[in-house]
Design an enzyme around this catalytic site. Structure first.
Site, mmCIF file in Angstrom:
data_model
loop_
_atom_site.group_PDB
_atom_site.id
_atom_site.type_symbol
_atom_site.label_atom_id
_atom_site.label_comp_id
_atom_site.label_asym_id
_atom_site.label_seq_id
_atom_site.Cartn_x
_atom_site.Cartn_y
_atom_site.Cartn_z
ATOM 1 N N ALA A 5 0.796 -1.234 0.000
ATOM 2 C CA ALA A 5 0.000 0.000 0.000
ATOM 3 C C ALA A 5 0.830 1.287 0.000
ATOM 4 O O ALA A 5 0.257 2.374 0.112
ATOM 5 C CB ALA A 5 -1.025 0.043 1.139
ATOM 6 N N ALA A 6 2.147 1.177 -0.173
ATOM 7 C CA ALA A 6 2.946 2.409 -0.272
ATOM 8 C C ALA A 6 2.506 3.213 -1.499
ATOM 9 O O ALA A 6 2.355 4.443 -1.432
ATOM 10 C CB ALA A 6 4.432 2.078 -0.360
ATOM 11 N N GLY A 7 2.273 2.517 -2.608
ATOM 12 C CA GLY A 7 1.795 3.198 -3.816
ATOM 13 C C GLY A 7 0.418 3.804 -3.602
ATOM 14 O O GLY A 7 0.117 4.897 -4.093
ATOM 15 N N ASP A 8 -0.423 3.106 -2.858
ATOM 16 C CA ASP A 8 -1.771 3.623 -2.595
ATOM 17 C C ASP A 8 -1.691 4.878 -1.716
ATOM 18 O O ASP A 8 -2.429 5.839 -1.930
ATOM 19 C CB ASP A 8 -2.626 2.554 -1.902
ATOM 20 C CG ASP A 8 -2.733 1.295 -2.750
ATOM 21 O OD1 ASP A 8 -2.668 1.406 -3.981
ATOM 22 O OD2 ASP A 8 -2.862 0.203 -2.163
HETATM 23 O O1 RIB Z 1 -1.725 -2.049 -3.114
HETATM 24 C C1 RIB Z 1 -1.875 -2.928 -2.040
HETATM 25 C C2 RIB Z 1 -3.124 -3.743 -2.196
HETATM 26 O O2 RIB Z 1 -2.971 -4.599 -3.292
HETATM 27 C C3 RIB Z 1 -3.424 -4.646 -1.035
HETATM 28 O O3 RIB Z 1 -4.183 -4.018 -0.031
HETATM 29 C C4 RIB Z 1 -4.132 -5.817 -1.669
HETATM 30 O O4 RIB Z 1 -5.493 -5.841 -1.413
HETATM 31 C C5 RIB Z 1 -3.855 -5.677 -3.158
HETATM 32 O O5 RIB Z 1 -4.956 -5.342 -3.832
#
Ligand code: RIB
Length: 335
Positions: free
Chosen positions: A268-271
């Site tokens: 989730a760093a990119g998120d």
């Molecule tokens: O970007 C991270 C996400 O990728 C995780 O939370 C997982 O659900 C996948 O979709």
């Protein structure tokens, strides 16, 4: 209700094992700890934006009618997201991600899409105009069907929003049918940059299959690949490069370093980066400042385990930014 940022994307429940190392094919690795956490790139980005934002963030996505779907909806509600566009699909499983994380914080992820695969262009068409009209920035990613992503981008464009596409996981389908001309900012990571451009780079990539990358920093190859993507129609590419920071090409060209942190989990760093970038742009911050804000947010997220549990709040991001003022943004130029 005034919406600052509108996010369209996936919802998953993440089932995570933090182990000593990642197994190879056919191998079993013993040890480690189990964590269940809310995830999905779309939901993560919406939560990252909500925690970083002063205003309201809306999320459009789908869950199944199973206990995971109920938990996911409850969690997103607690984050204060506007969820009128979150659909519960009957007789459908919620998306599930199986995630393995090693001691260095690197991960492997496999996703069963479930409800995410049922989110259609019709669902985007059914959204009220006001959801788009009030927002400044539209952010989407690729764990939902590509026609749905396209329809979201089209509606956002019609309403004059800044559009951000995080091409994760990589899908070369985005290079077809002028989809990238609907995108203001494309945000691949290094792997996605390679896969989308069929580039390989660095000595370790010699003889490797197309789309492979090395760990060696190679700014000229990063730039060439990013320029290839701007040539396909998006206005800017901001390539996120992990500890090497990021590279922007297009409207502005610059490098942004990343603060040194002790990585626990890169999930989730990119998120985190994308959600924070969207919020900063919705607030009217210039692109260089918005990228710096997003980089600090992503760096904080890698210091903690899990997807949504790792996403920082505004105050922490501002504190991190104030500790980090000495770092320059290199080479700002008009593109
Ligand atoms: O970007 C991270 C996400 O990728 C995780 O939370 C997982 O659900 C996948 O979709």
């Amino acid at each position: 209700m005034s919406i600052s940022t509108l996010v369209l994307g996936s919802v998953n429940v993440d089932l995570v094992i933090h182990g000593p190392r990642l197994p190879g094919p056919g191998e079993t690795v013993l040890g480690g700890e189990f964590l269940q956490a809310p995830g999905g790139k779309g939901a993560n980005q919406a939560v990252a934006a909500a925690r970083a934002a002063a205003g309201t963030v809306a999320f459009v996505g789908g869950v199944g009618d199973d206990p995971f779907g109920t938990q996911s909806r409850e969690g997103l509600t607690r984050e204060g997201l506007e969820l009128s566009g979150l659909i519960t699909f009957p007789q459908t499983s919620t998306g599930i991600a199986l995630i393995l994380v090693d001691a260095a914080g690197q991960n492997l992820i496999s996703v069963a899409s479930g409800a995410n695969a049922r989110l259609s262009p019709d669902h985007v068409d059914a959204l009220p105009d006001e959801l788009f009209a009030g927002a400044k920035v539209f952010l989407t990613s690729l764990e939902i069907p590509l026609p749905t992503v396209r329809r979201g981008l089209e509606r956002a464009r019609e309403q004059g929003l800044i559009t951000i596409l995080n091409p994760a996981p990589a899908d070369r389908g985005i290079l077809e049918g002028n989809l990238l001309s609907l995108v203001d900012i494309l945000t691949p990571n290094e792997t996605e940059l390679c896969q989308l451009t069929e580039e390989t780079w660095g000595s370790e990539a010699e003889g490797a299959p197309t789309g492979a990358k090395s760990t060696a920093d190679d700014p000229s190859r990063w730039r060439a690949a990013a320029v290839k993507l701007t040539n396909r129609g998006c206005r800017s590419v901001i390539a996120t490069l992990g500890p090497a920071g990021c590279l922007a090409v297009g409207d502005l060209e610059f490098r942004q370093s990343a603060p040194a942190v002790r990585a626990v989990d890169a999930t989730a760093a990119g998120d985190a980066f994308n959600g924070a970038l969207a919020v900063a742009l919705a607030e009217g911050q210039p692109l260089t400042a918005a990228v710096r804000f997003a980089t600090a947010t992503a760096a904080l997220s890698v210091t903690r385990a899990g997807a949504q549990p790792s996403l920082p709040r505004r105050k922490e991001i501002e504190q991190a930014l104030s500790r980090w003022t000495a770092q320059p943004t290199e080479g700002v130029e008009n593109g």
